[in-house]
Design a protein around this motif. Sequence first.
Motif, mmCIF file in Angstrom:
data_model
loop_
_atom_site.group_PDB
_atom_site.id
_atom_site.type_symbol
_atom_site.label_atom_id
_atom_site.label_comp_id
_atom_site.label_asym_id
_atom_site.label_seq_id
_atom_site.Cartn_x
_atom_site.Cartn_y
_atom_site.Cartn_z
ATOM 1 N N SER A 68 -16.682 16.013 42.804
ATOM 2 C CA SER A 68 -15.922 16.777 41.870
ATOM 3 C C SER A 68 -14.755 17.777 42.522
ATOM 4 C CB SER A 68 -16.721 18.095 41.250
ATOM 5 O OG SER A 68 -17.647 17.116 40.525
ATOM 6 N N GLY A 69 -14.069 17.229 43.588
ATOM 7 C CA GLY A 69 -13.069 17.878 44.476
ATOM 8 C C GLY A 69 -13.585 19.024 45.097
ATOM 9 N N LYS A 70 -14.896 19.123 45.438
ATOM 10 C CA LYS A 70 -15.443 19.965 46.341
ATOM 11 C C LYS A 70 -16.144 19.276 47.590
ATOM 12 C CE LYS A 70 -14.944 23.466 43.092
ATOM 13 N NZ LYS A 70 -14.208 24.475 43.352
ATOM 14 N N GLN A 71 -16.470 20.177 48.594
ATOM 15 C CA GLN A 71 -17.429 19.767 49.796
ATOM 16 C C GLN A 71 -18.194 20.847 50.146
ATOM 17 O OE1 GLN A 71 -14.596 17.969 52.539
ATOM 18 N NE2 GLN A 71 -15.372 19.430 53.956
ATOM 19 N N ALA A 72 -19.435 20.263 50.806
ATOM 20 C CA ALA A 72 -20.307 21.162 51.337
ATOM 21 C C ALA A 72 -20.839 20.397 52.648
ATOM 22 C CB ALA A 72 -21.545 21.284 50.608
#
Length: 73
Positions: free
Chosen positions: A59-63
Motif C-alpha cells: 500500500s505504498g508503505k514499507q517497514a
Amino acid sequence: MDVRRDRGTVDLTVPGGWTTSQVVVPALAPGQGASAKVPVTVAAGASGSVALTATYRASGKQASGSATVTVTP
C-alpha cells in the motif's frame, strides 16, 4: 496496523554469496498478521553471526526490521 493493507511483499537482505527470493504477503485487515516463509540459501563455508534485514512493502508503505542469526557448520 489500524488500516487495511493491500497484498504486499517481503524481501530479505542477505550477505554476498547467499541467495533469497521475494515472497508475497496476502492483503491484511486491521490488526491481522501473517507469517511468511522466506527461502534462504547460505553460502558454502558460512559460519558465525550475520545480520539480516527484512523489508515489508504494501500500500505504498514499507517497514523493516533486523535480526542477527548464527550459522553453525
